[in-house]
Scaffold this motif. Structure first.
Motif, PDB file in Angstrom:
ATOM      1  N   ASP A  95      -6.046  -7.762   1.037  1.00  0.00           N
ATOM      2  CA  ASP A  95      -5.078  -8.430   0.157  1.00  0.00           C
ATOM      3  C   ASP A  95      -4.632  -7.477  -0.954  1.00  0.00           C
ATOM      4  N   ALA A  96      -4.298  -6.261  -0.549  1.00  0.00           N
ATOM      5  CA  ALA A  96      -3.880  -5.232  -1.498  1.00  0.00           C
ATOM      6  C   ALA A  96      -2.817  -4.366  -0.840  1.00  0.00           C
ATOM      7  N   ASP A  97      -2.283  -3.436  -1.616  1.00  0.00           N
ATOM      8  CA  ASP A  97      -1.261  -2.511  -1.113  1.00  0.00           C
ATOM      9  C   ASP A  97      -1.956  -1.181  -0.853  1.00  0.00           C
ATOM     10  N   ILE A  98      -2.423  -0.986   0.390  1.00  0.00           N
ATOM     11  CA  ILE A  98      -3.269   0.160   0.730  1.00  0.00           C
ATOM     12  C   ILE A  98      -2.448   1.270   1.385  1.00  0.00           C
ATOM     13  N   VAL A 131      -7.627  -6.532  -5.260  1.00  0.00           N
ATOM     14  CA  VAL A 131      -6.673  -7.555  -4.820  1.00  0.00           C
ATOM     15  C   VAL A 131      -5.366  -7.412  -5.603  1.00  0.00           C
ATOM     16  N   GLY A 132      -4.263  -7.285  -4.879  1.00  0.00           N
ATOM     17  CA  GLY A 132      -2.948  -7.189  -5.489  1.00  0.00           C
ATOM     18  C   GLY A 132      -2.607  -5.827  -6.060  1.00  0.00           C
ATOM     19  N   LYS A 133      -3.500  -4.856  -5.917  1.00  0.00           N
ATOM     20  CA  LYS A 133      -3.276  -3.536  -6.494  1.00  0.00           C
ATOM     21  C   LYS A 133      -2.805  -2.526  -5.448  1.00  0.00           C
ATOM     22  N   THR A 134      -2.162  -1.464  -5.946  1.00  0.00           N
ATOM     23  CA  THR A 134      -1.778  -0.355  -5.082  1.00  0.00           C
ATOM     24  C   THR A 134      -2.904   0.673  -5.079  1.00  0.00           C
ATOM     25  N   VAL A 135      -3.446   0.922  -3.894  1.00  0.00           N
ATOM     26  CA  VAL A 135      -4.619   1.786  -3.754  1.00  0.00           C
ATOM     27  C   VAL A 135      -4.304   2.893  -2.745  1.00  0.00           C
TER      28      VAL A 135
END
Length: 415
Positions: free
Chosen positions: A35-38, A300-304
């Protein structure tokens, strides 16, 4: 702009003489899973399938710029550093003498020779890397060559920082978090120093193999220390002591930001990326992706951005990787079973197995003048909870057994 930033950006531009920027690709599978921007910074797609070419190019280029007459470069490596030095030696047309342990897999030796061609010489010396390193350094002193360290060198660190230069330009914005694998520390130090200046709000997490936590040990003691024991499975990051120069940059790292990845769990990540995404990662190259499970709650919800540092995976290791992954996931276990030596006993045991239980190994030698014999038994199943049901049935029937899956001594000797 600091001197380091200028040099890192110059190094990044010099990479273009050898290869285009490695891709920064959003991974939909991992993004949905966490649930993130991977995003994956695909260093496994460099010409030598690792980031090591960067440090080798920058360091060798600086030596030659200062003294064009230098024509012998020496390194000690059993893997990616050797391949990087070989590739760059051919690029500059200088002699590269690469020392590798006698135990180095032939695939790595052959690949290094392909990258270096006629410009390199490979010397196989020593059963252990320390012996290889000592021989390489002695030879280097003897011929007056230039020794290229895999990580403990400021020019190498500067070259590895080019990963961050590309990554920030490709993303077009500062990521919320970057996840970096740590071995000797060259890559993590270079990327950290660059991001600290251009994107100080970006959080950084470092990942070491559980059997080689050299950064965490150094942070605890406040200086680099040599680990007494290192698990060599994650060969690209299994380093007994972090480099002195990298540690100068990483010394103020919060130890809570340094994660350790169990070797068996890394195997599950290698298989997942291969089977689901078709991405081939070596154990060290999978470290940053493997750590996402530990970071689930905070990304969660972050750009990683995860740096996949290498893809030099020898497929002869695949059976071992699958074995370790199954054991970590609880889908495969090994037992010593005490089996009555009478007709029908084996059939009784087979009737105890559940519909999803499969015999993967069965070794039994009937002993004369004994009432019982021992069976080395391997069982695979589809769900971990199936083993609890199997234990209950074995107990009901009265079989005596010992689970040796996690017994390191027995498992290493028998399995």
């Amino acid at each position: 702009m600091s001197d380091f930033l200028k040099k890192a950006r110059v190094a990044e531009q010099q990479m273009r003489a050898l290869f285009p920027a490695t891709p920064l690709l959003r991974n939909d599978h991992l993004s949905a899973k966490y649930d993130a921007d991977i995003w994956l910074k695909r260093e496994d797609l460099s010409p030598v399938r690792s980031y090591k070419i960067r440090g080798a190019l920058n360091a060798m280029g600086k030596v030659l710029a200062a003294d064009p007459s230098r024509d012998v470069f020496v390194c000690a490596s059993a893997g990616n550093h050797a391949q990087g030095v070989a590739f760059v030696s051919r690029h500059f047309g200088v002699k590269g003498v690469i020392f590798m342990p006698v135990t180095t897999p032939q695939q790595k030796i052959d690949k290094t020779r392909v990258f270096g061609g006629d410009t390199i010489e490979i010397r196989l010396i020593g059963d252990y890397f320390d012996d290889t390193l000592e021989a390489a350094q002695a030879y280097c002193d003897e011929v007056g060559g230039c020794f290229l360290s895999p990580f403990d060198d400021l020019d190498v660190i500067e070259g590895q920082a080019s990963v961050a230069v590309e990554m920030t330009a490709q993303l077009g914005r500062a990521p919320d978090m970057v996840v970096l694998p740590v071995g000797g520390g060259g890559l993590s130090a270079g990327v950290t120093r660059y991001l600290d200046e251009v994107s100080p709000k970006t959080e950084i997490r470092y990942v070491e193999p559980a059997g080689g936590k050299s950064l965490k040990a150094a942070l605890r003691e406040k200086h680099p220390v040599k680990l007494q024991k290192v698990d060599s499975f994650v060969d690209g990051a299994a380093v007994a002591q972090i480099g002195a120069y990298p540690f100068e940059i990483l010394a103020h790292t919060d130890p809570d930001r340094v994660l350790d990845a169990p070797e068996d769990r890394i195997c599950t990540t290698i298989l997942e990326m291969l089977n689901v995404e078709g991405i081939v990662l070596e154990p060290a190259g999978a470290l940053s992706v493997d750590a996402l499970v530990d970071l689930r709650g905070e990304i969660v919800g972050k750009t990683v951005v995860c740096v996949t540092s290498g893809g030099n995976f020898d497929f002869e290791r695949l059976p071992e990787v699958k074995e370790r992954a199954q054991r970590y996931a609880g889908l495969k276990k090994y037992f010593l079973l005490r089996l009555p030596q009478r007709p029908g006993a084996l059939k009784e045991f087979l009737n105890v197995l559940g519909p999803d239980d499969d015999i993967a190994r069965f070794e039994y030698l009937k002993k004369s003048a004994r009432n019982f014999g021992s069976v080395l038994l391997g069982i695979e199943t589809k769900k971990p909870e199936n083993f609890e049901a199997l234990y209950a049935r074995l107990d009901d029937v009265g079989f005596t057994y010992q689970d040796i899956t996690d017994d390191e001594v027995l498992a290493e000797f028998l399995i």
